[in-house]
Design a protein around this motif. Structure first.
Motif, PDB file in Angstrom:
ATOM      1  N   LYS A  33       0.807  -1.152  -0.156  1.00 12.20           N
ATOM      2  CA  LYS A  33      -0.078  -0.047  -0.034  1.00 12.20           C
ATOM      3  C   LYS A  33       0.926   1.140   0.025  1.00 12.20           C
ATOM      4  O   LYS A  33       0.596   2.042  -0.655  1.00 12.20           O
ATOM      5  N   LYS A  34       1.764   1.355   0.965  1.00 11.25           N
ATOM      6  CA  LYS A  34       2.809   2.359   0.685  1.00 11.25           C
ATOM      7  C   LYS A  34       3.466   2.664  -0.413  1.00 11.25           C
ATOM      8  O   LYS A  34       3.794   3.794  -0.898  1.00 11.25           O
ATOM      9  N   GLN A  35       3.982   1.410  -0.994  1.00 10.89           N
ATOM     10  CA  GLN A  35       4.721   1.466  -2.339  1.00 10.89           C
ATOM     11  C   GLN A  35       3.811   2.148  -3.467  1.00 10.89           C
ATOM     12  O   GLN A  35       4.130   2.842  -4.191  1.00 10.89           O
ATOM     13  N   ARG A  36       2.575   1.673  -3.280  1.00  8.20           N
ATOM     14  CA  ARG A  36       1.323   2.141  -4.436  1.00  8.20           C
ATOM     15  C   ARG A  36       1.147   3.618  -4.058  1.00  8.20           C
ATOM     16  O   ARG A  36       1.353   4.443  -5.286  1.00  8.20           O
ATOM     17  N   ARG A  37       1.012   4.029  -3.022  1.00 10.42           N
ATOM     18  CA  ARG A  37       0.897   5.466  -2.735  1.00 10.42           C
ATOM     19  C   ARG A  37       2.115   6.375  -3.101  1.00 10.42           C
ATOM     20  O   ARG A  37       1.929   7.386  -3.691  1.00 10.42           O
ATOM     21  N   ASN A  41       1.897   9.173  -6.008  1.00 10.96           N
ATOM     22  CA  ASN A  41       2.428  10.415  -5.640  1.00 10.96           C
ATOM     23  C   ASN A  41       3.504  11.035  -6.379  1.00 10.96           C
ATOM     24  O   ASN A  41       3.617  12.115  -6.623  1.00 10.96           O
ATOM     25  N   ARG A  42       4.329   9.909  -6.769  1.00  8.36           N
ATOM     26  CA  ARG A  42       5.630  10.253  -7.542  1.00  8.36           C
ATOM     27  C   ARG A  42       4.973  10.431  -9.173  1.00  8.36           C
ATOM     28  O   ARG A  42       5.462  11.528  -9.586  1.00  8.36           O
ATOM     29  N   ALA A  43       4.249   9.750  -9.653  1.00 10.45           N
ATOM     30  CA  ALA A  43       3.261  10.035 -11.160  1.00 10.45           C
ATOM     31  C   ALA A  43       2.757  11.135 -10.798  1.00 10.45           C
ATOM     32  O   ALA A  43       2.739  12.222 -12.033  1.00 10.45           O
ATOM     33  N   GLN A  46       5.062  14.057 -10.909  1.00 12.96           N
ATOM     34  CA  GLN A  46       5.871  14.335 -12.311  1.00 12.96           C
ATOM     35  C   GLN A  46       4.772  14.894 -13.237  1.00 12.96           C
ATOM     36  O   GLN A  46       5.122  15.687 -13.994  1.00 12.96           O
ATOM     37  N   GLN A  47       3.289  14.498 -13.073  1.00 14.20           N
ATOM     38  CA  GLN A  47       2.524  15.277 -14.006  1.00 14.20           C
ATOM     39  C   GLN A  47       2.452  16.983 -13.863  1.00 14.20           C
ATOM     40  O   GLN A  47       2.026  17.708 -14.487  1.00 14.20           O
ATOM     41  N   SER A  48       2.457  17.053 -12.271  1.00 17.12           N
ATOM     42  CA  SER A  48       2.293  18.443 -12.041  1.00 17.12           C
ATOM     43  C   SER A  48       3.337  19.317 -12.630  1.00 17.12           C
ATOM     44  O   SER A  48       3.216  20.404 -12.991  1.00 17.12           O
TER      45      SER A  48
END
Length: 117
Positions: A33-37, A41-43, A46-48
């Motif tokens: 769950k942490k890894q997915r989060r 968040n990283r993606a 990056q989009q931001s």
């Protein structure tokens, strides 16, 4: 003092940052769950950053366009002011050539009187 509580801080730092109680199997769901989060968040970050870069590029293009337009308008303004000066000087010359008519005098009547005499 040397009981299970004394080992708890070591267990917190030793794993993957989880506070879960126990072995590797019990931490796997929370780690995923942490890894997915983190990945989400990283993606999102990056989009931001990409949106911010695109917006900045658009603003820079707009600035270039507006600066070009301002330069063109400045040239036009200088041209029109120069033409205005020329026309004003021509008007002043024309005013000097034309004899002013005095108010209250009838120039046509005076001219026809002169012609009769």
């Amino acid at each position: 003092p040397g009981g299970p509580r004394a080992q708890e801080p070591e267990r917190r730092g030793a794993g993957r940052g989880g506070w879960g109680g126990g072995g590797v199997d019990s931490e796997d769901p929370s780690v995923s769950k942490k890894q997915r989060r983190r990945e989400k968040n990283r993606a999102s970050a990056q989009q931001s950053r990409q949106r911010k870069k695109c917006h900045l590029d658009e603003l820079e293009n707009r600035v270039e366009h507006l600066e070009g337009e301002r330069r063109a308008l400045q040239v036009r303004l200088e041209t029109l002011m120069s033409q205005n000066d020329v026309l004003r000087r021509q008007l002043d010359k024309q005013k000097q050539v034309v004899t002013p008519v005095k108010p209250g005098s009838n120039s046509q009547a005076a001219n026809s009187q002169d012609d009769k005499t």
